[in-house]
Design a protein around this motif. Sequence first.
Motif, PDB file in Angstrom:
ATOM      1  N   LEU A 169       7.884   2.326  11.159  1.00 59.34           N
ATOM      2  CA  LEU A 169       6.783   1.418  11.484  1.00 59.34           C
ATOM      3  C   LEU A 169       6.055   0.966  10.223  1.00 59.34           C
ATOM      4  CD1 LEU A 169       5.125   0.124  13.791  1.00 59.34           C
ATOM      5  CD2 LEU A 169       3.763   2.208  13.856  1.00 59.34           C
ATOM      6  N   LEU A 170       5.720   1.895   9.350  1.00 58.21           N
ATOM      7  CA  LEU A 170       4.990   1.548   8.130  1.00 58.21           C
ATOM      8  C   LEU A 170       5.866   0.761   7.143  1.00 58.21           C
ATOM      9  CD1 LEU A 170       3.018   4.871   7.647  1.00 58.21           C
ATOM     10  CD2 LEU A 170       2.123   2.684   8.461  1.00 58.21           C
ATOM     11  N   GLU A 171       7.114   1.143   7.016  1.00 56.91           N
ATOM     12  CA  GLU A 171       7.991   0.420   6.092  1.00 56.91           C
ATOM     13  C   GLU A 171       8.291  -0.994   6.572  1.00 56.91           C
ATOM     14  OE1 GLU A 171      11.315   3.066   5.351  1.00 56.91           O
ATOM     15  OE2 GLU A 171      10.237   3.999   3.666  1.00 56.91           O
ATOM     16  N   ARG A 172       8.322  -1.201   7.889  1.00 64.32           N
ATOM     17  CA  ARG A 172       8.544  -2.548   8.432  1.00 64.32           C
ATOM     18  C   ARG A 172       7.499  -3.537   7.958  1.00 64.32           C
ATOM     19  NH1 ARG A 172       8.570  -1.834  14.459  1.00 64.32           N
ATOM     20  NH2 ARG A 172       7.288  -3.684  14.366  1.00 64.32           N
ATOM     21  N   VAL A 173       6.286  -3.065   7.713  1.00 60.32           N
ATOM     22  CA  VAL A 173       5.216  -3.956   7.265  1.00 60.32           C
ATOM     23  C   VAL A 173       4.980  -3.858   5.763  1.00 60.32           C
ATOM     24  CG1 VAL A 173       4.096  -4.130   9.519  1.00 60.32           C
ATOM     25  CG2 VAL A 173       3.423  -2.308   7.950  1.00 60.32           C
ATOM     26  N   GLY A 174       5.919  -3.246   5.047  1.00 54.37           N
ATOM     27  CA  GLY A 174       5.899  -3.289   3.589  1.00 54.37           C
ATOM     28  C   GLY A 174       5.182  -2.164   2.878  1.00 54.37           C
ATOM     29  N   LEU A 175       4.869  -1.072   3.580  1.00 59.13           N
ATOM     30  CA  LEU A 175       4.222   0.053   2.901  1.00 59.13           C
ATOM     31  C   LEU A 175       5.255   0.930   2.206  1.00 59.13           C
ATOM     32  CD1 LEU A 175       1.804  -0.787   4.692  1.00 59.13           C
ATOM     33  CD2 LEU A 175       1.218   1.612   4.735  1.00 59.13           C
TER      34      LEU A 175
ATOM     35  N   SER B 187       9.013  11.722  15.764  1.00 55.30           N
ATOM     36  CA  SER B 187       7.779  10.955  15.579  1.00 55.30           C
ATOM     37  C   SER B 187       7.553  10.612  14.104  1.00 55.30           C
ATOM     38  CB  SER B 187       6.572  11.694  16.164  1.00 55.30           C
ATOM     39  OG  SER B 187       6.435  12.964  15.586  1.00 55.30           O
ATOM     40  N   LEU B 188       7.899  11.510  13.190  1.00 53.03           N
ATOM     41  CA  LEU B 188       7.753  11.180  11.762  1.00 53.03           C
ATOM     42  C   LEU B 188       8.686  10.041  11.371  1.00 53.03           C
ATOM     43  CD1 LEU B 188       7.321  14.611   9.923  1.00 53.03           C
ATOM     44  CD2 LEU B 188       5.631  12.806  10.183  1.00 53.03           C
ATOM     45  N   CYS B 189       9.916  10.057  11.877  1.00 52.31           N
ATOM     46  CA  CYS B 189      10.859   8.973  11.572  1.00 52.31           C
ATOM     47  C   CYS B 189      10.351   7.636  12.103  1.00 52.31           C
ATOM     48  CB  CYS B 189      12.238   9.284  12.145  1.00 52.31           C
ATOM     49  SG  CYS B 189      13.132  10.570  11.261  1.00 52.31           S
ATOM     50  N   ALA B 190       9.790   7.649  13.311  1.00 49.25           N
ATOM     51  CA  ALA B 190       9.231   6.415  13.875  1.00 49.25           C
ATOM     52  C   ALA B 190       8.067   5.926  13.028  1.00 49.25           C
ATOM     53  CB  ALA B 190       8.791   6.647  15.316  1.00 49.25           C
ATOM     54  N   ALA B 191       7.224   6.834  12.565  1.00 45.31           N
ATOM     55  CA  ALA B 191       6.087   6.451  11.719  1.00 45.31           C
ATOM     56  C   ALA B 191       6.566   5.833  10.407  1.00 45.31           C
ATOM     57  CB  ALA B 191       5.200   7.666  11.449  1.00 45.31           C
ATOM     58  N   ILE B 192       7.583   6.420   9.804  1.00 48.28           N
ATOM     59  CA  ILE B 192       8.148   5.879   8.563  1.00 48.28           C
ATOM     60  C   ILE B 192       8.657   4.461   8.805  1.00 48.28           C
ATOM     61  CG2 ILE B 192      10.063   6.078   6.908  1.00 48.28           C
ATOM     62  CD1 ILE B 192       9.786   9.188   7.296  1.00 48.28           C
TER      63      ILE B 192
ATOM     64  N   GLU C  47       0.839  -1.200   0.000  1.00 47.97           N
ATOM     65  CA  GLU C  47       0.000   0.000   0.000  1.00 47.97           C
ATOM     66  C   GLU C  47       0.874   1.250   0.000  1.00 47.97           C
ATOM     67  OE1 GLU C  47      -4.218  -0.651   1.900  1.00 47.97           O
ATOM     68  OE2 GLU C  47      -2.683  -1.155   3.381  1.00 47.97           O
ATOM     69  N   ARG C  48       0.287   2.344  -0.488  1.00 48.93           N
ATOM     70  CA  ARG C  48       0.991   3.628  -0.566  1.00 48.93           C
ATOM     71  C   ARG C  48       0.444   4.551   0.519  1.00 48.93           C
ATOM     72  NH1 ARG C  48       3.565   5.260  -5.152  1.00 48.93           N
ATOM     73  NH2 ARG C  48       2.497   7.290  -5.201  1.00 48.93           N
ATOM     74  N   ALA C  49       1.371   5.068   1.345  1.00 45.03           N
ATOM     75  CA  ALA C  49       0.957   5.815   2.529  1.00 45.03           C
ATOM     76  C   ALA C  49       1.400   7.266   2.506  1.00 45.03           C
ATOM     77  CB  ALA C  49       1.511   5.143   3.785  1.00 45.03           C
ATOM     78  N   LEU C  50       0.544   8.092   3.066  1.00 45.66           N
ATOM     79  CA  LEU C  50       0.841   9.473   3.414  1.00 45.66           C
ATOM     80  C   LEU C  50       0.825   9.528   4.936  1.00 45.66           C
ATOM     81  CD1 LEU C  50       1.007  12.587   2.975  1.00 45.66           C
ATOM     82  CD2 LEU C  50      -1.505  12.561   2.927  1.00 45.66           C
ATOM     83  N   ILE C  51       1.868  10.100   5.532  1.00 42.15           N
ATOM     84  CA  ILE C  51       1.913  10.299   6.985  1.00 42.15           C
ATOM     85  C   ILE C  51       1.609  11.761   7.246  1.00 42.15           C
ATOM     86  CG2 ILE C  51       3.304  10.203   9.076  1.00 42.15           C
ATOM     87  CD1 ILE C  51       5.035   8.058   7.645  1.00 42.15           C
ATOM     88  N   ILE C  52       0.657  12.011   8.154  1.00 40.73           N
ATOM     89  CA  ILE C  52       0.227  13.385   8.432  1.00 40.73           C
ATOM     90  C   ILE C  52       0.349  13.698   9.920  1.00 40.73           C
ATOM     91  CG2 ILE C  52      -2.214  12.729   8.622  1.00 40.73           C
ATOM     92  CD1 ILE C  52      -1.351  15.912   6.885  1.00 40.73           C
TER      93      ILE C  52
ATOM     94  N   VAL D  89       6.027   4.613   1.805  1.00 42.91           N
ATOM     95  CA  VAL D  89       5.701   5.939   2.321  1.00 42.91           C
ATOM     96  C   VAL D  89       5.976   6.933   1.205  1.00 42.91           C
ATOM     97  CG1 VAL D  89       6.219   7.709   4.045  1.00 42.91           C
ATOM     98  CG2 VAL D  89       6.166   5.280   4.710  1.00 42.91           C
ATOM     99  N   VAL D  90       4.918   7.481   0.646  1.00 41.18           N
ATOM    100  CA  VAL D  90       5.015   8.398  -0.487  1.00 41.18           C
ATOM    101  C   VAL D  90       5.561   9.746  -0.027  1.00 41.18           C
ATOM    102  CG1 VAL D  90       3.688   9.611  -2.268  1.00 41.18           C
ATOM    103  CG2 VAL D  90       3.151   7.225  -1.697  1.00 41.18           C
ATOM    104  N   GLU D  91       5.024  10.240   1.105  1.00 44.32           N
ATOM    105  CA  GLU D  91       5.443  11.545   1.595  1.00 44.32           C
ATOM    106  C   GLU D  91       4.949  11.718   3.019  1.00 44.32           C
ATOM    107  OE1 GLU D  91       6.114  15.141  -1.109  1.00 44.32           O
ATOM    108  OE2 GLU D  91       4.055  15.441  -0.411  1.00 44.32           O
ATOM    109  N   CYS D  92       5.609  12.621   3.743  1.00 41.87           N
ATOM    110  CA  CYS D  92       5.132  13.084   5.046  1.00 41.87           C
ATOM    111  C   CYS D  92       4.598  14.493   4.833  1.00 41.87           C
ATOM    112  CB  CYS D  92       6.274  13.118   6.060  1.00 41.87           C
ATOM    113  SG  CYS D  92       7.013  11.498   6.387  1.00 41.87           S
ATOM    114  N   ALA D  93       3.561  14.850   5.572  1.00 36.40           N
ATOM    115  CA  ALA D  93       2.950  16.169   5.429  1.00 36.40           C
ATOM    116  C   ALA D  93       2.618  16.730   6.801  1.00 36.40           C
ATOM    117  CB  ALA D  93       1.683  16.076   4.579  1.00 36.40           C
ATOM    118  N   CYS D  94       2.919  18.014   6.971  1.00 32.96           N
ATOM    119  CA  CYS D  94       2.626  18.709   8.221  1.00 32.96           C
ATOM    120  C   CYS D  94       2.090  20.095   7.898  1.00 32.96           C
ATOM    121  CB  CYS D  94       3.879  18.852   9.084  1.00 32.96           C
ATOM    122  SG  CYS D  94       4.559  17.279   9.644  1.00 32.96           S
ATOM    123  N   VAL D  95       1.264  20.596   8.773  1.00 35.74           N
ATOM    124  CA  VAL D  95       0.774  21.956   8.614  1.00 35.74           C
ATOM    125  C   VAL D  95       1.921  22.935   8.866  1.00 35.74           C
ATOM    126  CG1 VAL D  95      -0.875  23.681   9.438  1.00 35.74           C
ATOM    127  CG2 VAL D  95      -1.555  21.268   9.317  1.00 35.74           C
TER     128      VAL D  95
END
Length: 182
Positions: free
Chosen positions: A143-149, A136-141, A122-127, A151-157
Amino acid sequence: MTSEDGEERIAKIASVIRAIPDFPKPGIMFYDITTLLLDPEAFKDTIDLFVERYKDKQISVVAGIEARGFIFGPPIALALGSKFVPLRKPNKLPGKVISEDYSLEYGTDRMEMHEGAVQAGERALIIDDLIATGGSLCAAIRLLERVGLEVVECACVIELPTLKGRDKLGDKPLFVLVKKED
């Protein structure tokens, strides 16, 4: 959307974000997005700008980081036709979880996600609302990559560029609407 239109909307968003000095402790400048949420036009523009950016990127998962990523993530996911996956602090999710530890300035923390919430490929956006040091963004990346996603991009306001969180993301792109000096 014209470039000028986007710049006007971003300027409006930036203008309604409240800066609170010395919160939660002396020397910290806290950028409060609750004032953004009180302005329906600015809040809608925030969501719309993210949706416009990601509508053609085949995002299947929007992963929101607790807690303010939960505010922006669900409406973005709905508009994209994607599922929303909460990335939570420890012991907040029932059932089996997978977790990722990460470092903070003052210790460590952990991020958790339900097992089976996402599927490899799957293709993920982290927000999230804000990137400061990037932990926290690095941990999210991770975590998601460990299960094969993918990560297309991270986005923050908001980004606090002086804290160099962007540098810790490696080759992962980061999109932000507003840069603030801390």
